[in-house]
Enzyme design. Structure first.
Site, PDB file in Angstrom:
ATOM      1  N   SER A  13       0.876  -1.262  -0.024  1.00  0.00           N
ATOM      2  CA  SER A  13      -0.004  -0.158   0.110  1.00  0.00           C
ATOM      3  C   SER A  13       1.109   1.264  -0.056  1.00  0.00           C
ATOM      4  O   SER A  13       1.608   1.456  -0.873  1.00  0.00           O
ATOM      5  CB  SER A  13      -1.066  -0.018   1.208  1.00  0.00           C
ATOM      6  OG  SER A  13      -1.911   1.035   1.290  1.00  0.00           O
ATOM      7  N   HIS A  40      -2.345  -0.814  -3.405  1.00  0.00           N
ATOM      8  CA  HIS A  40      -3.518   0.035  -3.353  1.00  0.00           C
ATOM      9  C   HIS A  40      -3.376   1.418  -3.845  1.00  0.00           C
ATOM     10  O   HIS A  40      -2.481   2.072  -3.798  1.00  0.00           O
ATOM     11  CB  HIS A  40      -3.744   0.312  -1.601  1.00  0.00           C
ATOM     12  CG  HIS A  40      -3.894  -0.915  -0.919  1.00  0.00           C
ATOM     13  ND1 HIS A  40      -3.725  -1.054   0.189  1.00  0.00           N
ATOM     14  CD2 HIS A  40      -4.644  -2.136  -1.401  1.00  0.00           C
ATOM     15  CE1 HIS A  40      -4.197  -2.206   0.798  1.00  0.00           C
ATOM     16  NE2 HIS A  40      -4.773  -2.755  -0.151  1.00  0.00           N
ATOM     17  N   ASP A 136      -4.436  -4.676   5.589  1.00  0.00           N
ATOM     18  CA  ASP A 136      -4.560  -5.793   4.476  1.00  0.00           C
ATOM     19  C   ASP A 136      -3.491  -6.533   4.191  1.00  0.00           C
ATOM     20  O   ASP A 136      -2.555  -6.051   4.043  1.00  0.00           O
ATOM     21  CB  ASP A 136      -5.003  -4.912   3.240  1.00  0.00           C
ATOM     22  CG  ASP A 136      -5.524  -5.498   1.809  1.00  0.00           C
ATOM     23  OD1 ASP A 136      -6.028  -6.699   2.344  1.00  0.00           O
ATOM     24  OD2 ASP A 136      -5.298  -5.244   0.909  1.00  0.00           O
TER      25      ASP A 136
END
Length: 337
Positions: A13, A40, A136
């Site tokens: 991310s 992301h 995540d």
């Protein structure tokens, strides 16, 4: 074009693109694995631009995959913006590119990719969590471990944003914690070792969740088979949540397909709580202004009564403002901190 013996799945991310550039730069040209990456980024990002950026630093082909595309060894696939990237086994291993429900508020989500890879490739799955914020990939690594695969985490001490690696380390029995510069050699060693059986017994609950993510099923009956209903609501759609029964990482699902780790759900509730408190402060300030006008226009006991109410609301305002300015709602620790 040969089918990959292994699947390497990568989740990242914040700080992800510089980390991915360094990661792919060291990958060997002859790798008997496909590399699937979730980064992301905003839904309107230029995915092709990101692919081209990675391609400048590796001899391996880099692609934005299409739905149904056949998996090929020695190829890097980057999840398209606002689409889940999923692996699917069958007579020919292939990819699914879907706009299914978000997981941990993300699409693409590392957890969704990792789970699909674990179900499709079992013990021949290698999961990697790189730099990023929040959680995540944590549950995803546990999915891979439950199917016999290998879990790798970037050394948090060198990660630009260590939250994702640290969450994984706190919650999953990770096999390797290595800096980016050592991952390529480790992957080469793993993928050139004698391959374990490709399809051990895959847990039924993971198969069910993988099917939900593919949007083949997504109803109350399906989610009730893997969890039990709890008095919580889904922050994405407002539906009821079910606590997933299996695994060490505490997780929740709604019947439409949204999924959350407990840490992600708690972080969301903290944000909503703070927003609600700022609205409450604004309404209290408006009430104070109204009482000020009423006290100024009033006479005798009526004016004194409004002054008393005004003093009371000022005290509440000061307490609430102090709470907000001292990060009151955000100092609650999460289970994955």
């Amino acid at each position: 074009m040969s089918a990959p013996a292994y699947l390497i799945v990568v989740g990242t991310s914040a700080g992800g693109m510089p980390a991915l550039v360094q990661f792919v730069a060291h990958l060997p040209a002859a790798l008997p694995a496909a590399i699937l990456v979730v980064q992301h980024f905003a839904p309107d990002s230029n995915g092709q631009h990101l692919v081209e950026r990675l391609a400048r630093h590796t001899t391996l082909p880099c692609r934005l995959p299409t739905d149904g595309e056949t998996l090929a060894a020695g190829t890097i696939y980057l999840a398209p913006p606002d689409r889940h990237l999923l692996a699917k086994d069958g007579s020919v291993p292939h990819l699914l590119v879907t706009k299914g429900p978000r997981e941990n508020h993300y699409r693409p989500a590392a957890d969704a990719l990792f789970r699909s890879a674990a179900v499709a490739y079992g013990a021949r799955t290698v999961g990697i969590v790189l730099t990023g914020m929040l959680h995540d990939g944590t549950a995803g690594l546990e999915f891979i471990k439950r199917c016999g695969g290998i879990a790798i985490v970037q050394d948090p001490s060198e990660a630009e944003f260590p939250s994702m690696p640290e969450s994984a380390l706190h919650n999953v029995d990770v096999d390797y914690v290595v800096p980016l510069g050592q991952m390529a050699a480790l992957l080469e060693e793993i993928t050139h070792s004698p391959a374990p059986p490709r399809q051990p017994d895959i847990p039924e609950d993971l198969k069910q969740e993988a099917t939900i993510a593919e949007r083949v099923v997504g109803d109350i009956t399906a989610v009730a088979e893997i969890g039990h209903q709890v008095p919580l609501t889904c922050p994405d759609c407002g539906g009821s949540l079910w606590q997933v029964n299996q695994g060490k990482v505490l997780r929740y699902r709604c019947h439409t397909g949204h999924a959350f780790t407990a840490g992600s759900l708690l972080h969301n509730s903290q944000q909503h709580l703070e927003e609600t408190l700022w609205v409450a402060l604004r309404m209290m300030e408006e009430r104070k202004n109204l009482l000020t006008g009423m006290a100024a226009r009033g006479t005798g006991s009526y004016s004194a009564q409004q002054e008393e109410r005004l003093d009371e609301i000022k005290k509440h305002i000061n307490r609430l403002r102090e709470f907000l300015l001292n990060d009151g709602p955000t100092t609650i620790a999460t289970p994955e901190d």
